[in-house]
Each structure stands twice: as C-alpha cells, then as structure tokens.
Design an enzyme around this catalytic site. Structure first.
Site, PDB file in Angstrom:
ATOM      1  N   ASP A 243       0.824  -1.208   0.000  1.00 34.35           N
ATOM      2  CA  ASP A 243       0.000   0.000   0.000  1.00 34.35           C
ATOM      3  C   ASP A 243       0.866   1.271   0.000  1.00 34.35           C
ATOM      4  O   ASP A 243       1.598   1.529   0.945  1.00 34.35           O
ATOM      5  CB  ASP A 243      -0.912  -0.055   1.239  1.00 34.35           C
ATOM      6  CG  ASP A 243      -2.029   0.971   1.173  1.00 34.35           C
ATOM      7  OD1 ASP A 243      -2.055   1.791   0.241  1.00 34.35           O
ATOM      8  OD2 ASP A 243      -2.880   0.934   2.085  1.00 34.35           O
TER       9      ASP A 243
ATOM     10  N   ASP B 277     -10.432   4.199  -1.831  1.00 37.24           N
ATOM     11  CA  ASP B 277     -11.080   3.221  -0.942  1.00 37.24           C
ATOM     12  C   ASP B 277     -12.592   3.201  -1.129  1.00 37.24           C
ATOM     13  O   ASP B 277     -13.252   4.234  -1.031  1.00 37.24           O
ATOM     14  CB  ASP B 277     -10.767   3.562   0.520  1.00 37.24           C
ATOM     15  CG  ASP B 277      -9.296   3.377   0.837  1.00 37.24           C
ATOM     16  OD1 ASP B 277      -8.489   3.208  -0.105  1.00 37.24           O
ATOM     17  OD2 ASP B 277      -8.957   3.419   2.029  1.00 37.24           O
TER      18      ASP B 277
HETATM   19  C1  GLA Z   1      -5.470   2.455   2.527  1.00 38.95           C
HETATM   20  C2  GLA Z   1      -5.958   1.289   1.662  1.00 38.95           C
HETATM   21  C3  GLA Z   1      -7.008   0.509   2.418  1.00 38.95           C
HETATM   22  C4  GLA Z   1      -6.462   0.015   3.754  1.00 38.95           C
HETATM   23  C5  GLA Z   1      -5.908   1.187   4.564  1.00 38.95           C
HETATM   24  C6  GLA Z   1      -5.153   0.727   5.801  1.00 38.95           C
HETATM   25  O1  GLA Z   1      -6.469   3.402   2.742  1.00 38.95           O
HETATM   26  O2  GLA Z   1      -6.449   1.750   0.445  1.00 38.95           O
HETATM   27  O3  GLA Z   1      -7.444  -0.592   1.642  1.00 38.95           O
HETATM   28  O4  GLA Z   1      -5.451  -0.923   3.516  1.00 38.95           O
HETATM   29  O5  GLA Z   1      -5.002   1.973   3.794  1.00 38.95           O
HETATM   30  O6  GLA Z   1      -4.609   1.774   6.533  1.00 38.95           O
END
Ligand code: GLA
Length: 490
Positions: A235, A298
């Site tokens: 990520d 997200d």
């Molecule tokens: C980002 C990702 C999410 C999750 C969060 C965790 O926002 O896109 O899917 O993994 O981080 O902190």
C-alpha cells in the site's frame, strides 16, 4: 433474523450430495509449497479422491486438503477431483499449472480492514479462519484470511501493545504485542487448508502510521515468507513523500522492487498492488509482478450520491476491462455487505450495511462479471443468512472464476442503465443488466449489441434456473438499483 426477509433470498440451498466448487485451473511455481483445500458443498463426512495428482502432492481424503511440494518441471497436470458421500458422487477436472503465473483466477477470501481497523489480534484471525470453514464460505472457494494494516509497531504510540522497537538489531520487522507468534498463526490457518495474507507499505509508515517497509523491502519480504504468508498487499501510503516526483518511473519503482523480491522467494506470494490507480496501473501492474491492483480509492470512503458508493467504484473499475486476464486482475476493493464498520468513523461498532437486497445482488454481480478479486471485509462472526446467500452462490462465483479470465466488456452505459457481458470458456456469455435508475424498468440487450448469434439457453445465475431458449435478445423487468444476471448458453 434482522435485515432482508427470507423471501428475498435467491441462492438455492446446496443439497446433501457433494458438489465441487472452486476454480478449474490453479497456478503454482515450480518446487514451491502447495496447499489447496477442495471447495465442496454437501453433507459431511465426504470422502475425497484426486486422480493423476503430480508426485510430491498428497491428498487428505477426509478433509480434501492437498499439500506438498509442486513438481520442479513447468507443466500442466490434468487432475480429476472426486467427492463422495451416501447422497452421491461429484467429479471435476482441476488443472494444476506449474509455471510462473499465480492467481490464474481472481483470488478470494476475507480482509479485516473494513470491520476491525486497528482493533486486531492473533485471536481475531484464528476466529476468522474458523468462521470461513464453519460458515461454508471455504466450500465455495473463499481461501485467503488476510491481515491488513496495523499488525506492526506504531512509532510514537502510547499504547503499550504498540510501542517499542519496530525492528530488532538485525533490522527484522517486529509485529506488535497483539501478535505474539505470526508463524504459529499462519500454521493454524494453513492447518485448515486456508491461506494467509499480510500487508505492508513501500513508505516509512503505513496509511495508519505503523512501521512500513521503506529501505527494508528485502528483509521484510523474506520475513513474511518465513512466517508463512501467501499474499502481500503493498500500500503506497507515505511513499508519496519518498517519490521524487509524479512520473511514471517513480510510481512504478517501489512495485518493481517488491515484485522482483517476491519472485525470488521460495514461496508463492500473490502480490496485490494498492496505489489507488495512479499512473494507469492497469496498464503496467502485471509487468511489475502484480497479480491484482486497486484501480480506485477506498470503497469504504466512496461517497454515496443518488447511487451507493460501490456503483461508482464499480463503474470506474469496469472501464479497464481490456487489461484484465489470468494472473492480472483489476481490483475494485472489498465487498462491504452484512455487518460492516464505517471507514470514516472507525471507532463505531459494525452495523448492517445500508444497502437494499437488490443493491447487494448488483454489487456481487458486478464484481463477479468484472473478474474482481472477491474479498469479503465484513464481520465474520455475524454472517447472517442473507449475506451468505449473496457471498456464496456457486454459479455467481463460477462466472467470476471462469478460467478464460476475461473481465466483462461494457456493452452499454447511461445514467440509468448498465449492461456488462463476460465471455466464458465454454462459449457462453454472462450478461448483467443493471438498473441504475430510481424506479423499476424494463431492460433488454439485443444479440447485435452482445455480439451473439443463434438460439441460446438463458440461465438465471442467481436462481440457478433455466429461463428458456431465446433467439434475438434478453429482457427483464428490473427493480430500482437491481440486476438481472443471466448466462447465455450455446
Ligand atoms: C489504505 C488502503 C485501504 C487500507 C488502509 C489501511 O487506505 O487503500 O485498503 O489498507 O489503507 O490503513
């Protein structure tokens, strides 16, 4: 039962006779550890058998779990799986492809993020693995139990379970005190025939500001493999501060690096890129070693407009259909139905998702047609009958897992209508008619639009029922935000 009424359940209950589910093809790298639990419904005990299994692999005939080491030679093995109980016998072809590509069909499982956020512990994941078996999800192909952010130490935290050195003297990353034994945890998950996933960031800190892998990529990846993980989500997060600029090269750099490291390991690890679609990741995610890449921000933060957020994320993801294929999937994020947290107010307890039954069927149908990774991210300890009926329909999942590996093409899209069509290996076409409008409407798609000729048997995928033979179009009355999901069979 709270939530939708019984009458809204479309998925027929699996019968007592065995039915083998799951993908028809499965990739493994030469000489690497192999683990596969045959997904199978029907009354247990079931007696399993696997014919022409390559040497080095063994089947536990009572659990249906295949373990061992893949052959060293790159080759395809045509295995026949068999399951029997007093009610009947099921057989299914299962091709094991020993080669370089993993995730020949979209990965399926559960991820903790949208229910538990930073409230995680060793026990939670053991319970999730137990629930994946007990709920029957694993019998439909759900396999990965994936840990997201917040398993590491959190620099600067006052919480005694999260504070302390983030790495040992050799530089190896340390889990926080809620995870006393990660190797023991993956062994527990593997013991059930399931797989384990982990999360890190190429930046110094993760999105939730825990320890990231920046400048420790190699040592971290080796540690993840040593712990026994089978899946890694990488990520972007604070890497934005490290990248010199916004060029494509800088965007690809951390993924090229981790992709190469993962390939050099003596363990298969599915690589999930998470950088929200920057630099048109669908065009190069596969080249850097990714098996799936998030195409958007997200889903849990997506704004509901007239339409719920999943429609917006789904519509954005649908555009990239030409780039998906076996081992390289567009990832529109997790399935948020059932009891689910609120990503904007992470402290609140999980609540039932505010989606109508029709919207939930649309959600799952879209993800299935888009050949999206199927990761549930709701509360595994509160799986109600309706939620399981959406998550566990063998024919809906069968479209998602089709070995041809095509993502549905957008046939037509307007304010009020969306038509998706996914070619299947057997020559059939899976078609979704989505009503994006605010009232019931009659929708149709002609053979011309769909590129179909001749007479076709139309099968309702959700109800698992033939609708009859049709010769020029499919049409259906569809409720507000609902779907008609059919398969046109030659
Ligand atoms: C980002 C990702 C999410 C999750 C969060 C965790 O926002 O896109 O899917 O993994 O981080 O902190």
């Amino acid at each position: 039962m709270s939530g939708p009424a019984q009458g809204q359940i479309l998925t027929p209950k699996p019968g007592p006779a065995p039915r083998i589910n799951g993908p028809a093809v499965y990739g493994v790298r030469p000489g690497h550890p192999f683990l596969y639990r045959i997904p199978c419904t029907g009354q247990r005990p079931i007696r399993f058998d696997a014919r022409r299994l390559p040497s080095g692999l063994t089947l536990d005939r009572d659990t249906g779990i295949i373990t061992g080491t893949a052959p060293k030679k790159r080759r395809e093995y045509d295995v026949t799986l068999r399951a029997a109980n007093p009610h009947g016998v099921a057989e299914r072809k299962f091709k094991i492809v020993v080669g370089d590509t993993l995730a020949l069909t979209p990965p399926m499982g559960w991820n903790h993020w949208y229910t538990h956020y930073d409230r995680i512990s060793d026990q939670l994941f053991r319970d999730a693995a137990d629930a994946m078996i007990a709920s029957g999800m694993a019998d439909f192909g759900y396999q990965y139990v994936n840990m997201d952010d917040c398993w590491m130490m959190k620099p600067g935290s006052n919480d005694p379970t999260l504070s302390g050195p983030a790495r040992d003297a050799s530089g190896a990353i340390l889990p926080n005190k809620r995870f006393p034994d990660l190797k023991g945890l993956t062994e527990y998950i593997h013991g059930k025939g399931l797989k384990a996933g982990l999360y890190t960031s190429p930046g110094p800190l993760t999105c939730a500001r825990y320890e990231g892998s920046y400048q420790h990529e190699e040592i971290d990846a080796r540690k993840f493999a040593e712990w026994g993980f089978d899946f890694l989500k990488h990520d972007w997060c604070s890497y934005g501060k490290i990248a010199a600029n916004q060029s494509l090269e800088e965007r690809q750099k951390p993924y090229i690096k981790m992709g190469a490291i993962l390939k050099s390991l003596d363990r298969d690890m599915v690589f999930n890129l998470c950088q929200y679609g920057m630099g048109d990741v669908w065009k190069w995610g596969g080249e850097v070693g990714g098996h799936a890449w998030r195409t958007t921000g997200d889903l849990g933060l997506a704004k509901d407009t007239r339409l719920p957020g999943f429609f917006h994320i789904g519509l954005a993801n649908a555009k990239h259909w030409e780039y998906a294929g076996p081992g390289r999937w567009n990832d529109p994020d997790y399935i948020l139905i059932g009891y689910i947290g609120n990503a904007r107010r992470q402290g609140e307890p999980p609540k039932q998702a505010a989606l109508t039954p029709d919207e939930q069927y649309s959600y799952m149908s879209m993800w299935s047609l888009m050949a999206a990774p199927l990761f549930y991210s709701g509360d595994m300890s509160r799986l109600d009958e309706f939620t399981l009926n959406v998550l566990c329909n063998a024919e809906v999942i069968g479209v998602n897992q089709d070995p041809l590996g095509k993502q549905a093409r957008i046939v037509r899209q307007s304010e009020e209508e969306l038509v998706l069509a996914k070619p299947m290996r057997d020559g059939s076409l899976a078609v979704g008619l989505f009503n994006l409008g605010e009232s019931e409407r009659e929708m149709s798609a002609t053979w011309r639009e769909l590129g179909v000729t001749g007479r076709r048997r139309s099968r309702d995928v959700w109800r698992q029922k033939d609708l009859g033979v049709v010769g020029s179009q499919v049409s259906s009355k569809i409720a507000r935000h609902g779907v008609s999901f059919v398969r046109l069979i030659r």
